[in-house]
Motif scaffolding. Structure first.
Motif, PDB file in Angstrom:
ATOM      1  N   ARG A 183       0.732  -1.307   0.243  1.00 51.38           N
ATOM      2  CA  ARG A 183       0.086   0.146  -0.086  1.00 51.38           C
ATOM      3  C   ARG A 183       0.985   1.321   0.027  1.00 51.38           C
ATOM      4  NH1 ARG A 183      -4.222  -0.172   4.811  1.00 51.38           N
ATOM      5  NH2 ARG A 183      -4.791   1.676   3.397  1.00 51.38           N
ATOM      6  N   PRO A 184       0.388   2.401  -0.412  1.00 50.64           N
ATOM      7  CA  PRO A 184       1.289   3.731  -0.302  1.00 50.64           C
ATOM      8  C   PRO A 184       1.601   3.840   1.086  1.00 50.64           C
ATOM      9  CG  PRO A 184      -0.863   3.865  -1.675  1.00 50.64           C
ATOM     10  CD  PRO A 184      -0.914   2.661  -1.040  1.00 50.64           C
ATOM     11  N   GLY A 185       3.076   4.189   0.949  1.00 44.60           N
ATOM     12  CA  GLY A 185       3.614   4.548   2.321  1.00 44.60           C
ATOM     13  C   GLY A 185       3.842   5.714   2.745  1.00 44.60           C
ATOM     14  N   THR A 188       5.468   8.042   0.587  1.00 45.40           N
ATOM     15  CA  THR A 188       4.904   8.202  -0.875  1.00 45.40           C
ATOM     16  C   THR A 188       3.601   9.253  -0.693  1.00 45.40           C
ATOM     17  OG1 THR A 188       5.601   6.062  -1.291  1.00 45.40           O
ATOM     18  CG2 THR A 188       4.181   7.217  -2.965  1.00 45.40           C
ATOM     19  N   ARG A 189       2.964   9.038   0.242  1.00 43.13           N
ATOM     20  CA  ARG A 189       1.955  10.125   0.532  1.00 43.13           C
ATOM     21  C   ARG A 189       2.389  11.319   0.649  1.00 43.13           C
ATOM     22  NH1 ARG A 189      -2.666   7.071   2.012  1.00 43.13           N
ATOM     23  NH2 ARG A 189      -2.517   4.744   2.328  1.00 43.13           N
ATOM     24  N   TYR A 218      -3.841   0.415  -5.679  1.00 44.82           N
ATOM     25  CA  TYR A 218      -2.743   1.153  -5.064  1.00 44.82           C
ATOM     26  C   TYR A 218      -2.771   2.466  -5.813  1.00 44.82           C
ATOM     27  CZ  TYR A 218       1.929   2.828  -4.291  1.00 44.82           C
ATOM     28  OH  TYR A 218       3.064   3.660  -3.875  1.00 44.82           O
ATOM     29  N   LEU A 222      -3.549   6.174  -3.610  1.00 41.11           N
ATOM     30  CA  LEU A 222      -2.791   7.251  -3.578  1.00 41.11           C
ATOM     31  C   LEU A 222      -3.168   8.401  -4.014  1.00 41.11           C
ATOM     32  CD1 LEU A 222       0.318   7.969  -2.952  1.00 41.11           C
ATOM     33  CD2 LEU A 222       0.745   7.161  -5.415  1.00 41.11           C
ATOM     34  N   ASP A 282       5.534   0.031  -3.716  1.00 43.83           N
ATOM     35  CA  ASP A 282       5.635   1.565  -3.201  1.00 43.83           C
ATOM     36  C   ASP A 282       6.998   2.058  -3.447  1.00 43.83           C
ATOM     37  OD1 ASP A 282       4.380   3.758  -1.718  1.00 43.83           O
ATOM     38  OD2 ASP A 282       5.877   3.119  -0.091  1.00 43.83           O
ATOM     39  N   GLU A 283       8.004   1.306  -3.293  1.00 45.16           N
ATOM     40  CA  GLU A 283       9.287   1.786  -3.393  1.00 45.16           C
ATOM     41  C   GLU A 283       9.451   2.147  -4.846  1.00 45.16           C
ATOM     42  OE1 GLU A 283      12.596  -0.652  -2.144  1.00 45.16           O
ATOM     43  OE2 GLU A 283      13.926   0.093  -3.341  1.00 45.16           O
ATOM     44  N   TYR A 286       7.494   5.466  -5.343  1.00 43.54           N
ATOM     45  CA  TYR A 286       8.200   6.779  -4.718  1.00 43.54           C
ATOM     46  C   TYR A 286       9.397   7.193  -5.784  1.00 43.54           C
ATOM     47  CZ  TYR A 286      10.675   9.308  -1.283  1.00 43.54           C
ATOM     48  OH  TYR A 286      11.316  10.452  -0.522  1.00 43.54           O
ATOM     49  N   VAL A 563       8.555   3.779   3.706  1.00 44.46           N
ATOM     50  CA  VAL A 563       8.218   3.226   2.311  1.00 44.46           C
ATOM     51  C   VAL A 563       7.749   1.955   2.635  1.00 44.46           C
ATOM     52  CG1 VAL A 563       8.962   2.645   0.294  1.00 44.46           C
ATOM     53  CG2 VAL A 563       9.920   4.571   1.239  1.00 44.46           C
ATOM     54  N   SER A 564       6.224   1.672   2.115  1.00 46.51           N
ATOM     55  CA  SER A 564       5.741   0.537   2.417  1.00 46.51           C
ATOM     56  C   SER A 564       6.432  -0.699   1.765  1.00 46.51           C
ATOM     57  CB  SER A 564       4.272   0.483   2.070  1.00 46.51           C
ATOM     58  OG  SER A 564       3.775  -0.747   2.211  1.00 46.51           O
TER      59      SER A 564
END
Length: 618
Positions: A183-185, A188-189, A218, A222, A282-283, A286, A563-564
């Motif tokens: 999921r968005p970490g 990233t959010r 995802y 986001l 997520d990485e 990002y 970061v998720s």
């Protein structure tokens, strides 16, 4: 009438069944089949008639035994009859397989089960009776137990074969492995919330695709963080022109666009192949979102003084092997930061390049020249961002640290209570483990994770503030060692008298007012450079320390966050743990089973033991 048990009736019955089997399965056709099968049926019928006769003539427990055996005979006879009905030897001359194929399949599956439920109990009952042949009376309890055991074995056998048959016919596989799309970490959010221009995310996937659904979920989550983040899903086969404009030639791509700049992320269309990438999605998001949303920055690594490089250093006659900083470079690439080297050849003795966002000095082993130190000092005075990672046995950098009000204490630290075991030697006490971080912005992510992200400092020295601080300088101790840490002056890793214990400062963030209207400078000083090398332990908070440090130096501390990642974490056992597991499996588990069995048997024996007239056990 007393009638002694006779095993020959059952032997005759079994011989009849074996003869039928040989006729039907071995001979197959012709006269041999007719003879063997006919002989077998005759023997079976003869055995049943003999058993009926014995049942009528027997009395008492002998009659009960004959009834049970007769019941087994009839059960086996029923199975034999079902076989005849389902085979091509049906009495009406027409095979049941052609008239009623489903019924034939049911009968073909049922008759072996009936024969198994006949033969296994029959064998065990006859063995139990044979064991009591010389006894004065039949122990019907033992015979009943043998009958039940045989039936239980037969039922278990039928269940196992039925389960295997159903599993084979169903052809269904279950994957019980853990899988979930990341999921968005938080990082990233924050990056999405900080957008200052529209960014479009275009997913090129065919309809009704599992990977597409995972990606849509995802990015749908986001996109709620910012109205400037637009998400669109297209099929490359339907929109070839738009796909070509973004440099996409087939489905299975995610494109991040800002103006004319595009960043692409390839994702396999098959869920099995995309599983690992979706777990660390997520990485990847990002990294690409930061590339299109933020300008590229340059971090200069100083060279020429024995500093740590990106690649590991092999051992030589004069220097020991040292791990590299490739993992740090990978993290910097995630932040859209380019790494370049800076030495005398690049003009370090004159000035620091103007495009330097950060200058990093990583574990030098030799002193800088006065000209180089002067260039770095001027860089800091004019609002530069400096990252100093020093070692106890390296240069002291006093000309650079004194204007910042800092001093490196050259005595290495050790801890005999809280440290990381790596070599299982006494020197492991030099691997300091700490989760003592402040609320300073340079360690924002670590502060939010708390004790879940301890940091390991292998071979660190402490930093000390020199009071009073120079004008315009502010200090913040962001990371401290645990309170049991002592200065190991004689390098024996044992706390001796005079080696005081303290929560020594390990990382200090410094802000210094700029000269001539320049923006304030930022400096992060660390008492260890091993904390960021590739040789550092995995699974600790060291990467977050590096990310937070770089973001604070870049002035982007507001974007710091976790970061998720849903990738499986491998289990790591030490040698001592492996030894414990080995001996537990070889000795402890069997001993526990034997002990439990001994206790249960002993308890059951006590319950059955007759009691003496006086109340005690005989």
């Amino acid at each position: 009438m007393s009638l002694r048990p006779s095993p020959w009736v059952s032997v005759l019955y079994v011989v009849g069944l074996v003869s039928v089997f040989l006729g039907e399965r071995v001979a197959g056709a012709g006269t041999e089949r007719l003879v063997l099968s006919g002989l077998g049926l005759a023997l079976v019928l003869l055995a049943v008639a003999w058993r009926v006769s014995r049942t009528v003539r027997a009395s008492g427990d002998g009659r009960r035994l004959e009834r049970w055996l007769l019941g087994l005979f009839l059960l086996g006879g029923l199975g034999l009859a079902l076989y005849v009905l389902s085979s091509d030897v049906a009495p009406w001359g027409v095979s049941l397989k052609k008239q009623a194929p489903r019924l034939a399949v049911v009968l073909a599956a049922l008759f072996p089960a009936l024969l198994a439920a006949t033969l296994l109990p029959l064998v065990l009952v006859e063995l139990a009776v044979a064991a009591m042949a010389r006894g004065p009376v039949l122990e019907m309890g033992r015979v009943r137990a043998a009958l039940h055991s045989g039936l239980g074995l037969a039922f278990a056998l039928v269940f196992a074969f039925s389960t295997m048959y159903v599993a084979t016919q169903a052809d269904v596989s279950w994957d019980l492995a853990y899988f979930r799309t990341a999921r968005p970490g938080e990082a990233t959010r924050k990056l999405a919330r900080g957008l200052n221009a529209p960014v479009e995310v275009t997913l090129f996937f065919p309809p009704a695709n599992d990977v597409r659904q995972a990606l849509e979920q995802y990015f749908r989550e986001l996109s709620r963080e910012s109205g400037l983040l637009k998400v669109e899903v297209l099929d490359q086969a339907v929109e070839p022109a738009r796909a070509k404009a973004m440099g996409v030639g087939e489905n299975g791509s995610v494109v991040f666009s800002r103006g004319q700049r595009h960043e692409r992320l390839k994702v396999p269309l098959e869920l099995e192949r995309a599983r690992g990438q979706l777990q660390r999605l997520d990485e990847d998001v990002y990294r690409r979102l930061r590339v299109v949303a933020r300008p590229r920055r340059v971090l200069y690594l100083t060279v020429g003084h024995g500093e740590r490089g990106l690649m590991p250093q092999s051992a030589t006659a004069l220097e020991k092997a040292r791990p590299g900083l490739s993992q740090l470079e990978e993290w910097l690439r995630v932040l859209n930061v380019e790494v370049r080297t800076l030495g005398v050849a690049e003009g370090l003795e004159t000035e620091v390049p103007r495009d330097a966002a950060v200058v990093a000095v990583m574990g030098p082993e030799r002193d800088f020249t006065p000209e180089e130190l002067a260039a770095l000092r001027r860089y800091v005075e004019h609002g530069g961002r400096l990252w100093l990672a020093l070692e106890p046995d390296g240069p002291g950098f006093e000309p650079l640290l004194e204007p910042l009000g800092l001093k490196l204490l050259r005595t290495p630290l050790a801890n005999d209570q809280r440290y990381l075991r790596i070599s299982h030697q006494q020197n492991d006490r030099g691997n300091l483990v700490t989760a003592s971080v402040s609320s300073h912005a340079s360690v924002g992510t670590l502060a939010s994770l708390g004790s879940e992200a301890s940091i390991v400092f292998p071979g660190a020295a402490a930093l000390e503030s020199v009071e009073p601080l120079p004008k315009g300088v502010k200090h913040a101790v962001s990371v401290r060692a645990s309170a049991e840490t002592f200065q190991d002056a004689n390098h024996d890793f044992i706390p001796n008298e005079g080696e005081s214990r303290r929560a020594w400062p390990l990382v200090v963030a410094v802000e210094k007012a700029g000269v001539s209207g320049a923006s304030p400078a930022r400096v992060v000083a660390m008492g260890d450079s091993d904390v960021m090398t590739d040789g550092g332990p995995r699974g600790y908070g060291n990467p977050y320390l590096l990310m937070d440090t770089v973001l604070w130096l870049l002035g982007e501390e507001a974007l710091a966050g976790e970061v998720s990642n849903e990738e499986d974490v491998p289990l790591q056992h030490t040698r001592q743990k492996d030894v414990v597991w080995f001996y537990s499996a070889v000795f402890l588990a069997p001993a526990m089973v034997l002990g439990a069995g001994f206790l249960v048997t002993r308890r059951r024996g006590r319950r059955r033991a007759p009691r003496a007239p006086g109340g005690g056990a005989s």
